[in-house]
Design a protein around this motif. Structure first.
Motif, PDB file in Angstrom:
ATOM      1  N   PRO A  79      46.027 -13.813  12.222  1.00 10.99           N
ATOM      2  CA  PRO A  79      47.185 -13.569  11.465  1.00 10.99           C
ATOM      3  C   PRO A  79      47.257 -12.152  11.457  1.00 10.99           C
ATOM      4  CG  PRO A  79      45.429 -15.110  10.474  1.00 10.99           C
ATOM      5  CD  PRO A  79      44.791 -14.484  11.901  1.00 10.99           C
ATOM      6  N   GLU A  81      49.162 -10.739   9.065  1.00 10.32           N
ATOM      7  CA  GLU A  81      49.312 -10.388   7.813  1.00 10.32           C
ATOM      8  C   GLU A  81      48.152 -10.278   6.786  1.00 10.32           C
ATOM      9  OE1 GLU A  81      51.966  -9.056   6.482  1.00 10.32           O
ATOM     10  OE2 GLU A  81      53.504  -9.769   7.670  1.00 10.32           O
ATOM     11  N   ARG A  87      50.972 -14.034   4.368  1.00  8.72           N
ATOM     12  CA  ARG A  87      50.423 -14.986   5.737  1.00  8.72           C
ATOM     13  C   ARG A  87      50.901 -16.161   5.321  1.00  8.72           C
ATOM     14  NH1 ARG A  87      45.506 -13.006   5.652  1.00  8.72           N
ATOM     15  NH2 ARG A  87      44.810 -14.434   4.227  1.00  8.72           N
ATOM     16  N   THR A  91      53.092 -18.422   8.096  1.00 10.54           N
ATOM     17  CA  THR A  91      52.736 -19.732   8.702  1.00 10.54           C
ATOM     18  C   THR A  91      53.613 -21.022   8.306  1.00 10.54           C
ATOM     19  OG1 THR A  91      50.347 -19.179   8.343  1.00 10.54           O
ATOM     20  CG2 THR A  91      50.859 -21.556   8.456  1.00 10.54           C
TER      21      THR A  91
END
Length: 185
Positions: A79, A81, A87, A91
């Motif tokens: 990820p 972030e 995040r 997502t």
């Protein structure tokens, strides 16, 4: 912003190519939708536009499946972030985009299959795609509605995705876009 220990910093080149090709095909789909629905056009012209739209839609579905297989087969970046909320938002938007890109070809194929007037789906004129169901007015109307609504949702999610990329590029200048390029890995 940490990509994670031992994970690549960039997406696999095949994933990058499929991402950008998918974007171009999606833009084409929205561009062709207007002329395709124009009832002042002659029937042959509309038939060709619908066949092209269906073929490109099935190609997008294939590209999405390939991208998902790649995600499982090769190491992907972690990820980007570090903030849990950002995040989660990223997502959610990515998941929504994938779901739309799979649902649109499915609803489109079911719509074509359930249509009262049976017109074959010819994949770029190369072969006929089998219709999984027969004519059914209720299914046709439902798939038409869902196809339209999912297309609208794809637009909203696409705008959110592009807006987030713009913030990363223009405000935060954090190098996010380097992950989705074809430069040296």
């Amino acid at each position: 912003m940490n990509a994670g220990a031992g994970l690549p910093r960039r997406w696999h080149p095949a994933s990058v190519v499929l991402h950008w090709l998918t974007l171009l095909l999606v833009l084409f789909q929205f561009w062709i939708a207007g002329p395709m629905r124009d009832e002042t056009r002659d029937l042959l012209s509309r038939f060709e536009l619908y066949q092209r739209h269906k073929s490109v839609g099935l190609t997008i579905a294939l590209f999405v499946v390939l991208r998902l297989v790649l995600r499982m087969a090769v190491p992907q970046p972690g990820p980007f972030e570090s903030n849990v909320w950002l995040r989660a938002a990223a997502t959610s938007v990515h998941t929504g985009l994938y779901l739309c890109l799979v649902a649109l070809p499915i609803t489109g194929l079911l719509m074509a299959a359930a249509a009262p007037i049976q017109i074959p789906t010819l994949y770029f004129g190369l072969f006929s795609v089998p219709h999984p169901i027969g004519p059914d007015q209720q299914i046709y109307k439902a798939m038409l509605l869902w196809h339209d609504q999912i297309g609208n949702l794809l637009i909203v999610l696409g705008v959110a995705h592009v807006a987030a990329v713009a913030v990363h590029m223009l405000v935060w200048r954090d190098g996010l876009m380097s992950r989705m390029g074809l430069g040296r890995r």
